[in-house]
Scaffold this motif. Sequence first.
Motif, PDB file in Angstrom:
ATOM      1  N   SER A 178     -19.196 -16.548   6.529  1.00 23.00           N
ATOM      2  CA  SER A 178     -20.550 -15.983   6.562  1.00 23.00           C
ATOM      3  C   SER A 178     -20.620 -14.642   7.282  1.00 23.00           C
ATOM      4  O   SER A 178     -21.619 -13.925   7.151  1.00 23.00           O
ATOM      5  N   ASP A 179     -19.567 -14.300   8.038  1.00 24.59           N
ATOM      6  CA  ASP A 179     -19.574 -13.019   8.739  1.00 24.59           C
ATOM      7  C   ASP A 179     -19.079 -11.912   7.810  1.00 24.59           C
ATOM      8  O   ASP A 179     -17.984 -11.997   7.245  1.00 24.59           O
ATOM      9  N   LYS A 180     -19.871 -10.869   7.654  1.00 25.31           N
ATOM     10  CA  LYS A 180     -19.559  -9.813   6.681  1.00 25.31           C
ATOM     11  C   LYS A 180     -18.271  -9.065   7.025  1.00 25.31           C
ATOM     12  O   LYS A 180     -17.489  -8.711   6.130  1.00 25.31           O
ATOM     13  N   THR A 181     -18.048  -8.825   8.305  1.00 24.85           N
ATOM     14  CA  THR A 181     -16.838  -8.099   8.713  1.00 24.85           C
ATOM     15  C   THR A 181     -15.578  -8.874   8.340  1.00 24.85           C
ATOM     16  O   THR A 181     -14.623  -8.316   7.784  1.00 24.85           O
ATOM     17  N   ILE A 182     -15.592 -10.187   8.620  1.00 22.93           N
ATOM     18  CA  ILE A 182     -14.415 -11.004   8.315  1.00 22.93           C
ATOM     19  C   ILE A 182     -14.281 -11.222   6.812  1.00 22.93           C
ATOM     20  O   ILE A 182     -13.163 -11.248   6.277  1.00 22.93           O
ATOM     21  N   LYS A 216     -15.058  -9.076   4.493  1.00 25.46           N
ATOM     22  CA  LYS A 216     -14.465  -7.837   3.972  1.00 25.46           C
ATOM     23  C   LYS A 216     -12.967  -7.792   4.284  1.00 25.46           C
ATOM     24  O   LYS A 216     -12.156  -7.453   3.407  1.00 25.46           O
ATOM     25  N   LYS A 217     -12.595  -8.155   5.506  1.00 27.88           N
ATOM     26  CA  LYS A 217     -11.184  -8.120   5.871  1.00 27.88           C
ATOM     27  C   LYS A 217     -10.382  -9.165   5.089  1.00 27.88           C
ATOM     28  O   LYS A 217      -9.251  -8.921   4.665  1.00 27.88           O
ATOM     29  N   LYS A 218     -10.984 -10.336   4.882  1.00 31.50           N
ATOM     30  CA  LYS A 218     -10.310 -11.380   4.110  1.00 31.50           C
ATOM     31  C   LYS A 218     -10.092 -10.928   2.669  1.00 31.50           C
ATOM     32  O   LYS A 218      -9.007 -11.113   2.100  1.00 31.50           O
ATOM     33  N   ASN A 219     -11.089 -10.322   2.062  1.00 31.30           N
ATOM     34  CA  ASN A 219     -10.969  -9.879   0.673  1.00 31.30           C
ATOM     35  C   ASN A 219      -9.947  -8.754   0.536  1.00 31.30           C
ATOM     36  O   ASN A 219      -9.212  -8.698  -0.452  1.00 31.30           O
ATOM     37  N   ASN A 220      -9.876  -7.861   1.525  1.00 32.72           N
ATOM     38  CA  ASN A 220      -8.899  -6.778   1.478  1.00 32.72           C
ATOM     39  C   ASN A 220      -7.478  -7.322   1.577  1.00 32.72           C
ATOM     40  O   ASN A 220      -6.559  -6.779   0.955  1.00 32.72           O
ATOM     41  N   GLU A 221      -7.318  -8.404   2.340  1.00 35.99           N
ATOM     42  CA  GLU A 221      -5.975  -8.959   2.564  1.00 35.99           C
ATOM     43  C   GLU A 221      -5.549  -9.926   1.470  1.00 35.99           C
ATOM     44  O   GLU A 221      -4.412  -9.905   0.985  1.00 35.99           O
ATOM     45  N   TYR A 222      -6.489 -10.784   1.064  1.00 37.43           N
ATOM     46  CA  TYR A 222      -6.116 -11.867   0.147  1.00 37.43           C
ATOM     47  C   TYR A 222      -6.803 -11.798  -1.212  1.00 37.43           C
ATOM     48  O   TYR A 222      -6.530 -12.643  -2.073  1.00 37.43           O
ATOM     49  N   GLY A 223      -7.694 -10.865  -1.387  1.00 34.08           N
ATOM     50  CA  GLY A 223      -8.408 -10.771  -2.662  1.00 34.08           C
ATOM     51  C   GLY A 223      -9.634 -11.654  -2.661  1.00 34.08           C
ATOM     52  O   GLY A 223      -9.767 -12.589  -1.868  1.00 34.08           O
ATOM     53  N   GLU A 224     -10.571 -11.387  -3.547  1.00 34.82           N
ATOM     54  CA  GLU A 224     -11.820 -12.159  -3.619  1.00 34.82           C
ATOM     55  C   GLU A 224     -11.561 -13.506  -4.260  1.00 34.82           C
ATOM     56  O   GLU A 224     -10.702 -13.651  -5.092  1.00 34.82           O
TER      57      GLU A 224
END
Length: 461
Positions: A447-451, A453-461
């Motif tokens: 639910s945290d937007k910062t995490i 974004k970081k998760k999607n950059n690292e592992y994809g959506e």
Amino acid sequence: MANYCNTKDCIDKFNLHKKNEISSPYTRELEFKELTNSQEKVVLETKNLQDLFSSNLVIPDYQRTYCWEDKNVTDLWDNLLEMPHNSDYHLGSIILQRRTVNDCTLYNIIDGQQRLVTLTLIMRELGYTGQMPLLKQKFISKDARLHVANNKALIRILNQRNTDIAMLERLSHHLIFSVLILNDSNLDLAYTFFSNQNSKGVSLSDYDLLKAHHLRYLNIEDQAEHLAMRWNDLSLEYDNNGDSYLTHTLGVHLFRLRKWMRKHNVEEFQPRKVKEEFSAARIMSSIPAFGEKFYFYEKIQGGSHFFAYTSIFVDKYKEFIHARQIQLLRNHLQWESHWKYADIIESLMFGYFIKFGHQYLSEALFCIAGIMAQHRYSTTRAIFYKIREFAKDSEIIMMIDQASSPTFFLAEAIPYIRISGLEQEGDIKERFYRCLRRIFCELNDFSDKTIIKKKNNEYGE
């Protein structure tokens, strides 16, 4: 079934009897010594066989009958033949109940009767001339007398093949036991110990020693019995994988977290590590111990506080391991050497769960796994003690402890994730990264937007 010596003559020649007169009886005048001078309710001593035989050992009426078969005796004999020549050999635990009857001190055998009776027969056959109190005992049971007679004959046959002339000396001085002595405890309390022991000669575990250690701080006997029974029940509870809740809570996760909080290395194979860590802490004699806050790293108060501490954290652990995040961690990182990282991540996650429960648990897993992945991505070998040291040096558990809200921990942890798994190619590091990717692609409750974004950059959506 054993091949009994069924003749009356064989039974009549046995030294332990109820009514029969025997040839060459044991007539030595018994002069007994105290096993301990301590008056504490529960005492743990290390004693050799000669020490035990020098005390007034008694087989109480309520004990089960002597029933060792040929295999039990032969296995014990073979173990004794393998004793080292110049060092002690530990033959497990003995539990005794100290009682005073008509100004005479008796030691009722609560656990260890089978071994002690058999060792008495062996020492008699070897020509031991010291005290042997069990030779004065009388067995009412015919079945017990038959077993004794049979085993006496068997030991004689075994000894005829024995060429070890120093065996008697080694047994009397170097065969040692962990002897748990209950001072004037009632029978119910004695059985709370006996019911949780392995009577095949297995050494007392750290958890047995902790139980005895903390029960001695309790002055109310009913309370001691109640807490001992609860501890026994707790020690028999296992998860679906057959892992002990008690062992994993105290011996793995809390042990590590407590060490890391003090910046100490975790020595997984240190002898008696759990006993030492969770024994009662030192106190000032005139200043009472205060506090019932149950921080995982707090000093351990002797007695009821420790049993409550254990119960609370085992309950938390039971809830923790059913969290979806932990199930995914276990399922996806169980292969190759990945499990070593999963094991440490789980300990750190338990520290977070103790503090914040289910709040932002997926985000916490992302940060903790991300930090631990830095070690995996920067080293060629997954050496377990190095991974533990990295967890200690990362100070993750101290970040969690100092955070009054998940937001402070997450904000402090994110910058520590610097190396991307996307850069790893073609080896175990890449396979580790792909396992993490599967975990975070399955988790959809961020639910945290910062995490996010970081998760999607690292592992994809």
